[in-house]
Scaffold this motif. Structure first.
Motif, short mmCIF file in Angstrom:
data_model
loop_
_atom_site.label_atom_id
_atom_site.label_comp_id
_atom_site.label_asym_id
_atom_site.label_seq_id
_atom_site.Cartn_x
_atom_site.Cartn_y
_atom_site.Cartn_z
N THR A 116 10.86 -9.75 5.84
CA THR A 116 10.28 -8.43 6.07
C THR A 116 9.41 -8.09 4.88
O THR A 116 9.84 -8.21 3.74
CB THR A 116 11.41 -7.38 6.20
OG1 THR A 116 12.32 -7.85 7.20
CG2 THR A 116 10.89 -6.01 6.57
N ILE A 117 8.18 -7.68 5.14
CA ILE A 117 7.24 -7.43 4.04
C ILE A 117 7.29 -5.96 3.62
O ILE A 117 7.46 -5.07 4.46
CB ILE A 117 5.80 -7.88 4.44
CG1 ILE A 117 4.89 -7.97 3.22
CG2 ILE A 117 5.21 -6.96 5.50
CD1 ILE A 117 3.63 -8.80 3.48
N ASP A 118 7.17 -5.72 2.32
CA ASP A 118 7.15 -4.38 1.75
C ASP A 118 5.94 -4.33 0.82
O ASP A 118 6.02 -4.70 -0.35
CB ASP A 118 8.47 -4.15 0.99
CG ASP A 118 8.55 -2.77 0.36
OD1 ASP A 118 7.51 -2.07 0.27
OD2 ASP A 118 9.65 -2.38 -0.06
N LEU A 119 4.80 -3.90 1.38
CA LEU A 119 3.55 -3.96 0.62
C LEU A 119 3.56 -2.99 -0.55
O LEU A 119 2.98 -3.26 -1.59
CB LEU A 119 2.36 -3.67 1.54
CG LEU A 119 1.94 -4.86 2.41
CD1 LEU A 119 0.83 -4.46 3.36
CD2 LEU A 119 1.49 -6.04 1.54
N LYS A 120 4.24 -1.85 -0.36
CA LYS A 120 4.28 -0.84 -1.42
C LYS A 120 4.92 -1.43 -2.68
O LYS A 120 4.44 -1.22 -3.78
CB LYS A 120 5.11 0.35 -0.93
CG LYS A 120 4.95 1.59 -1.77
CD LYS A 120 5.54 2.80 -1.10
CE LYS A 120 6.99 3.01 -1.54
NZ LYS A 120 7.67 4.04 -0.76
N ARG A 121 6.00 -2.17 -2.50
CA ARG A 121 6.70 -2.74 -3.66
C ARG A 121 6.32 -4.20 -3.90
O ARG A 121 6.89 -4.84 -4.77
CB ARG A 121 8.21 -2.62 -3.46
CG ARG A 121 8.68 -1.17 -3.31
CD ARG A 121 10.17 -1.09 -3.03
NE ARG A 121 10.62 0.28 -2.81
CZ ARG A 121 10.55 0.92 -1.65
NH1 ARG A 121 10.05 0.32 -0.57
NH2 ARG A 121 10.97 2.16 -1.54
N ARG A 122 5.39 -4.71 -3.13
CA ARG A 122 4.94 -6.11 -3.19
C ARG A 122 6.10 -7.10 -3.22
O ARG A 122 6.27 -7.91 -4.12
CB ARG A 122 4.00 -6.35 -4.38
CG ARG A 122 2.65 -5.70 -4.17
CD ARG A 122 1.54 -6.32 -4.97
NE ARG A 122 1.02 -7.58 -4.42
CZ ARG A 122 0.24 -7.66 -3.33
NH1 ARG A 122 -0.07 -6.58 -2.63
NH2 ARG A 122 -0.20 -8.83 -2.91
N ARG A 123 6.89 -6.99 -2.15
CA ARG A 123 8.07 -7.85 -2.02
C ARG A 123 8.21 -8.32 -0.59
O ARG A 123 7.67 -7.70 0.32
CB ARG A 123 9.33 -7.02 -2.23
CG ARG A 123 9.61 -6.65 -3.59
CD ARG A 123 10.87 -5.80 -3.51
NE ARG A 123 10.98 -5.05 -4.74
CZ ARG A 123 11.73 -3.97 -4.85
NH1 ARG A 123 12.39 -3.50 -3.81
NH2 ARG A 123 11.81 -3.36 -5.99
#
Ligand code: HEC
Length: 624
Positions: free
Chosen positions: A345-352
């Motif tokens: 699962t991508i989390d662009l805000k936290r770049r993870r």
């Protein structure tokens, strides 16, 4: 048996020579081992097939009948067909050797000419619109279909009717998750055939034959002036095809271990294809002579343009080494396991990216099994790990009535994560990671506090086949979790499912994990063989409606408000298909229903845990 022991040593040498990124490479060679030798198909036949197929009676086809089949078809029977359970302890090279020894070298016939569209042009257009491209329509992995994509309202759901059925030739399971882009569908099959077909009619544009069964959704991604289709198979191969023609762009094995399987779609971002790597090695350990275990789960990132590796992060900190011997003298190795079964699962805000993991197969146990792990999006470096359960060391030798020699002392319950984490935002603006575990527990982790547990709620009893198995859906207010909780009885000759136990759909409020409602499963009629009310398949939601399948072959739509059933279709029957293949419906398992552009698509037929066989992809649309 002598042959087996020799094979064991050869396998051991091969695995010890397998490199492990980031760790010094000092190959350890077992005494007396040589390079891997060619396996004799005849020897495998004598050892693993002859006891049934030489004195064939009743349902068992005699050897002469099998010799009339093609090698390709026999191999598929072992990989995800009628002989799947028999083949569990067999390595890849043993399967290929026995199939070659028994079968005819001819290719399998392709689809009938009348199955193809008159106009075979593939049009993809803008991938940001009207697409269910991968595990979930959006990067949060919520499997919530927004109205603009669903083009199906809660009021229309009770009028859904079968529009077409598409049959998978020669298969007894249908599990490829369809990808829908406008009027275009791409879908894999148990026989490893990728199909490009039109959503409105189900006619074919092209087919591509992969090496192994394809369960994972196919991800389309712009590449140059065209689009690449990206997917893996259950024998560990990963492919990039040209979407317009089905021609191969590149093909790789992203992990060398012989028992690799790729069960979920990749996450594609910024030219990187991040592939979740799981394996079959747990089942290889059923063979008492198999040195268990050496597979290690990873996320392997390949470059979209050519398939070269950008980075690889193992979910186990060190490479496997010999740790001792079993009671029958077979070497034991570890740490191992921690396969990745689900799309990150991508989390662009936290770049993870967030990765959910599986159990260890052998000791020593690692602190990374049954966990949610956060990786740096750019480098793949592990940032933090949150375990839902510790010391879950398990392999399939533990399932036998008297535990096999490779079952670790004090083994765990096999309560890993089979589905991805869902990134949601509550009405108060708080972000949470929701993950459903095979233990029958739904977890909410805090992405800002290294995955600290915010709440946990039990929704089922849990088991080897789930608990929550294939995944949940969330509309941002509630999370919808079905459970499998199958009760399976195994005898030497059969696997039987309890028709009265398993299943159930629970809606939880995401804010605090409190139960909003529960929809009880429907027990099976005693007259239906292999029926179970279990609900391992992934859940899908549109505004106001939750779709969930069951091993009883029903696909049901429930009201998101209170769980009442709005629509219910029994898929267990024979179908006239648009491609002229004789097809049947069966258990619904695996990736579940897909809703896109006014249609509901679902695969029917799944025998992996003894469920009702079937080989059909069904498309429903609202009627009057
Ligand atoms: C424990 C008994 C047993 C063993 C061992 C066994 N088989 Fe079978 N096999 C069966 C039975 C029973 C069937 C019929 C299955 C059915 O109709 O569902 C069958 C069917 C088959 C078929 C036909 C499947 C089809 O789709 O029509 C093939 C091919 C086959 N076996 C190959 C093998 C090979 C190769 C091996 C060894 C690696 C093997 N079998 C080992 C019992 C066995």
């Amino acid at each position: 048996m002598q042959i087996n022991t020799l094979k064991g040593i050869v396998a051991l040498a091969a695995v010890l020579l397998t490199p492990h990124a980031g760790v010094a490479q000092t190959p350890v060679v077992a005494p007396g081992a040589s390079a891997r030798q060619a396996v004799s198909g005849e020897a495998v036949y004598q050892e693993r097939c002859a006891q049934c197929h030489e004195q064939a009676s009743g349902r068992v086809p005699p050897r002469t009948a099998i010799q009339n089949m093609t090698s390709v078809r026999i191999l598929r029977t072992l990989d995800f067909g009628a002989m799947m359970t028999v083949a569990y302890p067999m390595r890849r090279d043993e399967r290929e050797a026995v199939a070659r020894f028994l079968g005819k070298p001819d290719p399998e016939p392709g689809p009938r000419p009348e199955a193809f569209c008159r106009d075979r042009t593939v049009k993809l257009g803008d991938l940001s619109k009207s697409t269910w491209n991968g595990w979930s329509p959006g990067p949060d992995n919520s499997r919530f279909v927004p109205a603009a994509l669903a083009k199906l309202t809660a009021a229309q759901v009770p009028t859904l009717k079968l529009k077409w059925a598409f049959g998978f030739q020669g298969d007894i399971s249908a599990f490829g998750q369809p990808t829908v882009i406008g009027n275009q569908i791409f879908v894999g099959s148990a026989s490893g055939m990728v199909h490009a077909l039109r959503a409105d009619t189900g006619c074919l544009q092209w087919v591509y034959q992969a090496n192994g069964p394809i369960r994972a959704a196919i991800v389309a991604e712009p590449l140059g002036n065209s689009h690449a289709l990206l997917f893996g198979d259950l024998t560990g191969w990963f492919y990039a095809l040209d979407a317009a023609t089905g021609k191969e762009l590149w093909k790789k094995r992203p992990e060398e271990h012989e028992a690799v399987r790729i069960s979920a779609p990749p996450l594609v971002y910024n030219g990187l294809v991040m592939i979740p790597i799981a394996s079959w090695e747990e089942t290889r350990a059923i063979n008492p002579d198999y040195p268990c275990c050496t597979f290690q789960g990873s996320i392997t990132a390949l470059r979209l343009r050519d398939g070269t590796q950008a980075w690889k992060t193992y979910m186990v900190p060190t490479r496997a080494e010999v740790t001792g011997k079993t009671r029958v003298g077979t070497p034991t190795l570890g740490p191992s396991g921690v396969g990745v079964w689900a799309t990150p699962t991508i989390d662009l805000k936290r770049r993870r990216i967030y990765v959910t993991t599986g159990n260890n197969y052998s000791r020593p146990n690692t602190g990374t099994s049954d966990a949610v792990i956060a990786l740096d999006l750019d480098t793949g470096r592990i940032l933090w790990t949150r375990q839902a359960m510790t010391e879950d060391v398990y392999n399939s030798s533990c399932i036998q009535a008297t535990k096999g020699p490779s079952c670790p002392e004090g083994n765990g319950p096999d309560f890993d994560f089979g589905s991805p984490a869902i990134l949601v935002r509550t009405s108060s603006g708080r972000e949470l990671l929701l993950a459903g575990q095979k233990a029958g527990i739904v977890w909410a982790f805090d992405p800002d506090k290294e995955g600290a547990v915010v709440w946990q709620t039990r929704v089922g009893q849990g088991g080897i086949n789930g608990g929550v198995q294939w995944g949940m859906a969330s509309d941002g207010e509630q999370v919808y979790a079905t459970v499998s909780d199958t009760v399976i009885t195994r005898t030497a000759s059969a696997t039987m499912l309890d028709g009265t136990r398993g299943g159930g759909l629970t809606a939880l409020r995401i804010a605090d994990g409190a139960k909003a409602w529960y929809a009880a499963p429907a027990p099976c009629l005693a007259t239906i063989a292999n029926c179970s009310p279990a609900q391992p398949a992934a859940v899908t939601a549109i505004a106001g409606v939750v779709f969930a399948g069951s091993l009883d072959g029903h696909l049901r739509a429930y009201s998101a408000k209170d769980g009442t059933v709005l629509w219910d279709v029994d898929t267990v029957r024979e179908y006239d298909t648009v491609n002229g293949v004789k097809a049947k419906g069966g258990a619904i398992d695996g990736p579940g229903a897909i809703v896109a552009n006014g249609m509901v698509l679902v695969n029917s037929g799944y025998t992996r845990t003894g469920g009702i066989p079937g080989n059909v992809l069904l498309a429903f649309a609202p009627g009057n």
